[in-house]
Motif scaffolding. Structure first.
Motif, mmCIF file in Angstrom:
data_model
loop_
_atom_site.group_PDB
_atom_site.id
_atom_site.type_symbol
_atom_site.label_atom_id
_atom_site.label_comp_id
_atom_site.label_asym_id
_atom_site.label_seq_id
_atom_site.Cartn_x
_atom_site.Cartn_y
_atom_site.Cartn_z
ATOM 1 N N ILE A 75 0.953 -1.350 -0.031
ATOM 2 C CA ILE A 75 0.026 0.023 -0.076
ATOM 3 C C ILE A 75 0.879 1.240 0.188
ATOM 4 O O ILE A 75 1.921 1.461 0.832
ATOM 5 N N VAL A 121 -7.744 2.530 -0.238
ATOM 6 C CA VAL A 121 -6.266 2.445 -0.374
ATOM 7 C C VAL A 121 -5.849 2.451 -1.836
ATOM 8 O O VAL A 121 -6.504 2.171 -2.590
ATOM 9 N N TRP A 178 -2.120 -7.002 -7.076
ATOM 10 C CA TRP A 178 -3.082 -5.902 -6.942
ATOM 11 C C TRP A 178 -4.563 -6.120 -7.409
ATOM 12 O O TRP A 178 -5.296 -5.776 -6.761
#
Length: 547
Positions: A152, A229, A183
């Protein structure tokens, strides 16, 4: 004003899209053709394209031809109609086919053969994706570093992630006990679990792990659920110059920089990495490096050199000009300009030859000889520009936010199977979530969106293009298997219903199903096209085509 070049580029783009669509449909129909021939069904025509027959030849029962409209092709079998016809209507339409034995008609075949012929088209599209992925990994494709990890880089203020203590620099190891490594896997889990608590196992830079529970929610104006995020958009070492501090410190090509000088591992600090290096001449700089899955620290001392501020070079070509940092004289330069000489001395060929020559300068300014444009029918424009040199700290590396995925034939085949499985799973999950309402219909793309994406991928390279084509052919296969009449999945569904009933459906019900199926397909096309139009308007106004 629209000029001739714009019209030509549009025509070429449209032509490329038509060819792509034609190839994928032709591959699909080839599957039906092979299955029909193997089942001894009478194939009247196998056409490349639609519309009026232009030319061809007949071999055996089948007319192999090229037709006027180059949008794929079709297979015409006796006994298979897009819309049900009575016996009298069929005889009037094609009286020459009256002598075809009933055993060779599609509608008299066993359920197994009907299912095989119907499924063969989508199957051919699925099979076609594997060699495409194999070529992608043979050729190589540049992928963003952040797509390969779950670390992150930023946490939105007030977001669900911030509320449970998630911090930049941590990476997601698992969700609800299932490991996540990329991701896009993390994103899909979040998008499709709106309002449902997710148990996340988090890993820190030093190896410690923590567990948190976070609930994705859809923010105002968004079409997707989120926890707030963003990925760590970091950089890797692309090239190392000999006899420079980076080479002496032990940095390697492919090393990923996670942090430096004890700074937090977040997007804001990573974006200042080059600036920090430039300001750290003669001072030890500690880098946190990720290499082959292992994280460690190393120290490098930037060397003082003279450089052109605000102008970046890729080999001997201008890569960018930062108007905020560059000298006013640099406004004469544009990305794509080629530097052919420095202070009158020709630039030697080879990677980093220009950068190496600039590092060796000792004066306060440098004169660049630059070429711009040029082509088959006209010479390039040549001009000179004098730019000031400034002292900077340099370690002698070229950073990149991308990594090249390229493999040998055997490993590329293994990777192609992985890519096929991941793309197939993603497609099926996305379609399920669309119909279940977990993903907004605003995510759908129609012909305009697909054409735009294929053109953008082609600009990035043939690897990107083939990767997208493989993904499109998988989508085409799965969409065709939906149990909607007029699609292959609809034919499979009707055949299975007839097996259960042990008798054919009445023509009136078939006709009703065909009309319902046509209406559903038309509705999906209209929704997708409406989305495309909104995206196109946003793009024209300066926004992004894809959210």
């Amino acid at each position: 004003m629209i000029n001739l070049e714009t019209i030509i580029n549009f025509a070429l783009s449209a032509g490329r899209f038509v060819i792509l669509l034609g190839v994928l449909i032709f591959v699909h129909e080839l599957g039906h053709f092979f299955a029909a021939k193997m089942s001894n069904v009478y194939v009247v025509r196998f056409s490349l394209g639609f519309g009026r027959r232009l030319f061809g030849f007949k071999r055996g029962d089948t007319d192999y031809c090229v037709s006027a409209i180059p949008l794929g092709g079709y297979v015409k079998m006796v006994g298979q109609e897009d819309m049900p016809k009575s016996r009298e209507e069929a005889e009037q339409a094609e009286p020459e086919l009256l002598d075809v034995p009933p055993s060779r008609r599609f509608d008299t075949q066993s359920a197994g053969k009907k299912l095989a012929i119907s499924f063969a088209g989508p199957l051919m599209n699925l099979v076609f994706a594997v060699p495409l992925f194999w070529l992608v990994f043979i050729i190589g494709i540049q992928v963003p570093i952040f797509s390969q990890h779950t670390r992150i880089g930023a946490v939105a203020e007030g977001s669900p992630a911030e509320q449970v203590g998630i911090q930049p620099g941590q990476r997601v190891l698992s969700i609800n006990g299932n490991a996540v490594k990329r991701w896009d896997e993390l994103q899909l889990k979040i998008w499709t679990n709106e309002g449902k608590p997710l148990a996340l196992e988090m890993g820190g830079l030093s190896g410690q792990t923590t567990r948190v529970t976070v609930t994705p929610e859809r923010s105002e104006g968004s079409t997707r659920a989120t926890i707030g995020v963003e990925p760590l958009v970091t950089v890797a070492v692309d090239r190392i110059m000999p006899d420079m501090p980076a080479a002496q410190s032990g940095l390697r090509v492919g090393d990923i920089i996670l942090a430096y000088d004890q700074e937090a591992s977040d997007n804001e600090s990573i974006s200042k990495l080059i600036e920090t290096v430039n300001q750290s001449a003669g001072r030890p700089l500690e880098l946190t490096v990720l290499r082959e899955g292992k994280t460690f620290k190393m120290t490098v001392i930037p060397e003082t050199i003279r450089a052109i501020d605000g102008v970046g070079f890729e080999d001997s070509t201008v890569a960018y000009v930062d108007s905020e940092r560059a000298d006013a004289a640099a406004a004469a330069l544009k990305a794509g300009d080629k530097v052919t000489a420095i202070n009158g001395k020709p630039v030697q060929g080879g990677d980093d030859s220009l950068t190496t020559a600039l590092y060796a300068l000792t004066g306060d300014s440098v004169e660049l000889t630059v070429e711009r444009g040029g082509g088959l029918f006209h010479a390039p424009t040549v001009f000179r520009v004098e730019l000031p040199l400034q002292q900077k700290g340099m370690i002698g590396v070229v950073f990149t936010p991308f990594i090249l995925e390229r493999f040998g034939p055997v490993q590329a085949f293994s990777r192609s199977l992985d890519a096929f499985y991941n793309s197939l799973a993603l497609t099926m999950k996305t379609i399920y979530f669309l119909f279940s309402g977990k993903v907004s219909t605003r995510e759908m793309a129609g012909p305009i969106g697909i054409a735009f994406l294929t053109e953008e991928s082609l600009k990035l390279g043939i690897g990107y293009y083939l990767n997208l084509v493989a993904f499109i052919t998988i989508n085409l296969a799965i969409l065709n298997l939906l149990p909607i009449p007029i699609l292959d999945g609809g034919m499979i569904f009707i055949t299975l219903v007839e097996v259960i009933r042990r008798k054919p459906l009445d023509e009136k019900y078939l006709l009703l199903l065909q009309r319902v199926g046509f209406a559903l397909i038309l509705l999906l096309v209209l929704v997708a096209t409406f989305n495309d139009i909104l995206r196109a308007i946003n793009y024209i106004l300066g926004g992004s085509f894809i959210e």
